[in-house]
Design a protein around this motif. Structure first.
Motif, PDB file in Angstrom:
ATOM      1  N   THR A  53      20.838  44.895 -37.123  1.00 58.64           N
ATOM      2  CA  THR A  53      19.956  44.914 -35.944  1.00 58.64           C
ATOM      3  C   THR A  53      19.411  43.508 -35.663  1.00 58.64           C
ATOM      4  O   THR A  53      19.266  43.114 -34.501  1.00 58.64           O
ATOM      5  N   GLN A  54      19.144  42.753 -36.731  1.00 54.11           N
ATOM      6  CA  GLN A  54      18.698  41.367 -36.502  1.00 54.11           C
ATOM      7  C   GLN A  54      19.834  40.534 -35.909  1.00 54.11           C
ATOM      8  O   GLN A  54      19.611  39.716 -35.016  1.00 54.11           O
ATOM      9  N   ALA A  55      21.039  40.752 -36.413  1.00 47.67           N
ATOM     10  CA  ALA A  55      22.192  40.025 -35.864  1.00 47.67           C
ATOM     11  C   ALA A  55      22.346  40.340 -34.379  1.00 47.67           C
ATOM     12  O   ALA A  55      22.628  39.452 -33.557  1.00 47.67           O
ATOM     13  N   GLN A  56      22.129  41.597 -34.029  1.00 50.00           N
ATOM     14  CA  GLN A  56      22.261  41.983 -32.605  1.00 50.00           C
ATOM     15  C   GLN A  56      21.169  41.340 -31.756  1.00 50.00           C
ATOM     16  O   GLN A  56      21.430  40.931 -30.630  1.00 50.00           O
ATOM     17  N   SER A  57      19.947  41.266 -32.311  1.00 48.43           N
ATOM     18  CA  SER A  57      18.870  40.617 -31.547  1.00 48.43           C
ATOM     19  C   SER A  57      19.225  39.156 -31.301  1.00 48.43           C
ATOM     20  O   SER A  57      19.007  38.633 -30.201  1.00 48.43           O
ATOM     21  N   ALA A  58      19.778  38.501 -32.324  1.00 49.17           N
ATOM     22  CA  ALA A  58      20.142  37.088 -32.173  1.00 49.17           C
ATOM     23  C   ALA A  58      21.215  36.933 -31.097  1.00 49.17           C
ATOM     24  O   ALA A  58      21.164  36.014 -30.278  1.00 49.17           O
TER      25      ALA A  58
END
Ligand SMILES: Cc1cc2nc3c(=O)[nH]c(=O)nc-3n(C[C@H](O)[C@H](O)[C@H](O)COP(=O)(O)OP(=O)(O)OC[C@H]3O[C@@H](n4cnc5c(N)ncnc54)[C@H](O)[C@@H]3O)c2cc1C
Length: 494
Positions: A349-354
């Motif tokens: 999910t953090q990768a997607q936010s980035a």
């Protein structure tokens, strides 16, 4: 007795699992009525297969077999799954309030006691259990439970009372607005925006100021979402606030009217976000599940996939412990198995936010990522990750099925009732002798050879394969004992 703090989806699911395993848990829920607040729009991943195993898919409007999404999105980029041979990404679009209603009805059918208007306010642990301090409609009282499970959401009181830390990161960045609306500019599902062009439904339009999306998740209820990187979050959220946000993102006006039809209608603004995992999932006789154990962004909707599977993982283990047949370390496997799943979710999910963020470098990264996502094996890897099928539990065998969620072969008696099952595809004569020692705990289910996954498959109540084998059944006895305790001793007849 096992007490559960919180009657949200995960607390209710745990209550059902415990009741199926022969327990009579008590759910303590501070709200006097079920929440109508719009949250999840659906479930994504393995949890859909779990609900199918429990016979709940149909009740949730998901039909007879889990639906495999032909496409999804990752980092707000479209993900084409149509080329996958065995697409793992099952989805079930259902509003969270409906899920909670179905789980509550099921829990009541199974004899669970749900105390609404009862808030957990304190706890004291001792050798034999937990004294839970509850504030109910008639005032404060104490409840003596053998175990207490905190399913009381991201701000979990139980987590704090148990002294469990919640490390991770919080960000103030980004303002997310979402509202049910009417869109006069919709033509055959496409939105005509004068001065901007046509915007197809379900496609994230990213500009240098933010992201715009329109989608109809529930029939007749168009939803508009904006995300702005630098927006100010003040004043009440109104449709006008949304209109101005759309103008800032697209640089053009979109006619937006108030929602039509029956509510509840969404009108929400959220700022920033948190990615946190509890320092531990257990402190003595207190456990955490669901949002109480982890929070992360909603990218790809992984919350309920995590939480409901935690309920299924913990339920049978707690019941086994209370009923006296659990192997010594069984309860510890709850955290060793489920924490890696939460870590993977926080990571992706953090990768997607980035990937969805602002700036020309991110635009370039997105272009490159979009190229990669056209590769079938990359799409497959992302789909496995989003489905929560990228983790494998430790078992005593290296058979490819072992430690994985059971492939979908329809509803199976036994698993419907959250019992362990031995699937017998080969009518192996030695199996009956071995299984006899666990007959009180493990069901044997004969299945047709043409559905064969292996000769024999041992499935845990949470749908994971503990052992699978062909031909000789060496290792099966040990694995049965490792998960389901000692075989019963047969009384000698003189
Ligand atoms: C905007 C948004 C969109 C989302 N979209 C998705 C999605 O599409 N798919 C998905 O899978 N997930 C989604 N999620 C995440 C999902 O909603 C959560 O993961 C889920 O609600 C967690 O369930 P829970 O039972 O752990 O906690 P909660 O739903 O927070 O329930 C906790 C319950 O505990 C009660 N409680 C709290 N404190 C106490 C106390 N001291 N004593 C007694 N009761 C107490 C509360 O009243 C509440 O009923 C979304 C979340 C949000 C906010």
């Amino acid at each position: 007795m096992i007490a559960i703090a919180g009657g949200g989806p995960n607390g209710l699911m745990l209550a059902c699992e415990l009741a199926l395993a022969g327990e009579r848990p008590v759910v303590l829920e501070r709200l006097t009525e079920r929440s109508q607040e719009p949250k999840a729009n659906g479930m994504v991943g393995q949890v859909v297969r779990l609900l199918h195993q429990r016979g709940l898919l149909r009740r949730l409007g998901g039909g007879d077999v889990p639906f495999r999404a032909p496409g999804f999105f990752f980092g707000m980029l479209p993900l084409d799954l149509s080329g996958l041979e065995d697409n793992p990404l099952t989805i079930l679009p259902v509003p969270q309030r409906r899920l909670e209603q179905v789980l509550e009805e099921r829990a009541l059918e199974l004899g669970v006691e749900i105390r609404r208007g009862h808030e957990v306010a304190g706890l004291t642990q001792h050798d034999r259990g937990v004294d839970v301090e509850v504030t109910g409609p008639q005032g404060k009282y104490a409840l003596n439970a053998e175990f207490l499970v905190g399913a009381d959401g991201g701000r979990s009181t139980v987590r704090k009372l148990a002294g469990i830390d919640f490390p991770g990161v919080s960000t103030e960045k980004g303002v997310n607005r979402a509202a049910h609306v009417t869109l006069p500019g919709l033509v055959d599902g496409q939105l005509e925006v004068p001065g901007f062009g046509r915007i197809p439904p379900g496609v994230h339009t990213r500009t240098e100021h933010g992201v715009f999306l329109h989608i109809e998740l529930e029939p007749g209820k168009p939803l508009v979402v904006t995300i702005e990187w630098d927006a100010v979050d003040d004043g009440p959220m109104t449709l006008d606030d949304l209109r101005q946000s759309v103008r800032r993102v697209l640089g053009a006006d979109v006619p937006i009217g108030p929602p039509a039809g029956d509510g509840p209608h969404l009108l929400r603004r959220l700022s920033g976000g948190n990615s946190r995992i509890a320092e531990k999932y257990r402190s003595g006789r207190v456990f955490l599940i669901g949002d109480a154990a982890h929070v992360h962004s909603a990218n790809g909707g992984p919350g309920l996939n995590l939480g409901l599977q935690e309920a299924a993982n913990l339920g049978w283990k707690l019941a086994a412990h209370r009923q006296g047949w659990a192997p010594e370390d069984l309860l510890d496997t709850y955290e060793t198995e489920r924490r890696p799943a939460a870590e993977r979710v926080v990571m992706h999910t953090q990768a997607q936010s980035a990937l969805a963020g602002p700036g020309p470098e991110v635009t370039a990264l997105r272009e490159f990522f979009a190229e990669l996502m056209t590769k079938v094996d990359v799409a497959g890897h992302i789909a496995l990750t989003m489905a929560g099928s990228d983790i494998r539990y430790r078992t005593g065998t290296d058979h490819p099925l072992a430690g994985r969620f059971l492939p979908d072969i329809g509803e199976i008696g036994g698993l419907r009732d959250a019992r362990p099952v031995l699937l017998d595809f080969a009518r192996n004569t030695a199996l009956k002798d071995i299984a006899d020692g666990w007959r009180d705990r493990v069901d044997v289910v004969e299945l047709a050879w043409d559905e064969r996954l292996a000769d024999v498959v041992l499935v845990r109540p949470d749908g994971y394969v503990a052992w699978a084998g062909d031909g000789v059944l060496s290792g099966l006895r040990e694995e049965l004992a490792a998960w389901f305790g000692r075989p019963r001793t047969l009384t000698a007849v003189s």
